[in-house]
Design a protein around this motif. Structure first.
Motif, PDB file in Angstrom:
ATOM      1  N   LYS A  33      13.441  -3.440  -2.626  1.00  0.00           N
ATOM      2  CA  LYS A  33      14.054  -2.329  -3.360  1.00  0.00           C
ATOM      3  C   LYS A  33      14.180  -1.096  -2.482  1.00  0.00           C
ATOM      4  N   GLU A  34      15.368  -0.516  -2.490  1.00  0.00           N
ATOM      5  CA  GLU A  34      15.605   0.710  -1.728  1.00  0.00           C
ATOM      6  C   GLU A  34      14.709   1.825  -2.254  1.00  0.00           C
ATOM      7  N   GLY A  35      14.047   2.514  -1.360  1.00  0.00           N
ATOM      8  CA  GLY A  35      13.190   3.633  -1.736  1.00  0.00           C
ATOM      9  C   GLY A  35      11.727   3.266  -1.885  1.00  0.00           C
ATOM     10  N   TRP A  58       7.129   5.610  -3.760  1.00  0.00           N
ATOM     11  CA  TRP A  58       8.598   5.590  -3.696  1.00  0.00           C
ATOM     12  C   TRP A  58       9.089   6.890  -3.084  1.00  0.00           C
ATOM     13  N   SER A  63      14.804   6.512  -6.927  1.00  0.00           N
ATOM     14  CA  SER A  63      14.535   5.150  -6.442  1.00  0.00           C
ATOM     15  C   SER A  63      13.738   4.357  -7.476  1.00  0.00           C
TER      16      SER A  63
END
Length: 78
Positions: A33-35, A58, A63
């Motif tokens: 997952k981005e972030g 995060w 995000s």
């Protein structure tokens, strides 16, 4: 940086199983997952019951929302 928490309870006997599941399934999902920055599993035991708190770090609230949806506190990972 934003910290997201979730908690769970298990027994001393099942803790290794939970940690295996976390390391083999949950952590790879989070890393995709981005972030997402990092995660920690904190435990406290009375000798029978283990209380766990999982901290995920995060880059931003946004995000977390991309991961969890508009309810940032909802459970996402089984």
């Amino acid at each position: 940086m934003v910290v997201r928490f979730w908690s769970a309870r298990t027994t001393e006997l099942r803790l290794p199983e939970y940690l295996r599941h976390f390391n083999n399934h949950v952590l790879p999902h989070l890393r995709s997952k981005e972030g997402f920055l990092e995660a920690r599993v904190l435990t406290q035991s009375d000798g029978v019951v283990v209380e766990m708190i999982v901290e995920t770090l995060w880059t931003s609230f946004e995000s977390i929302e991309r991961f969890a949806g508009p309810d940032r506190e909802s459970a996402v990972v089984a």
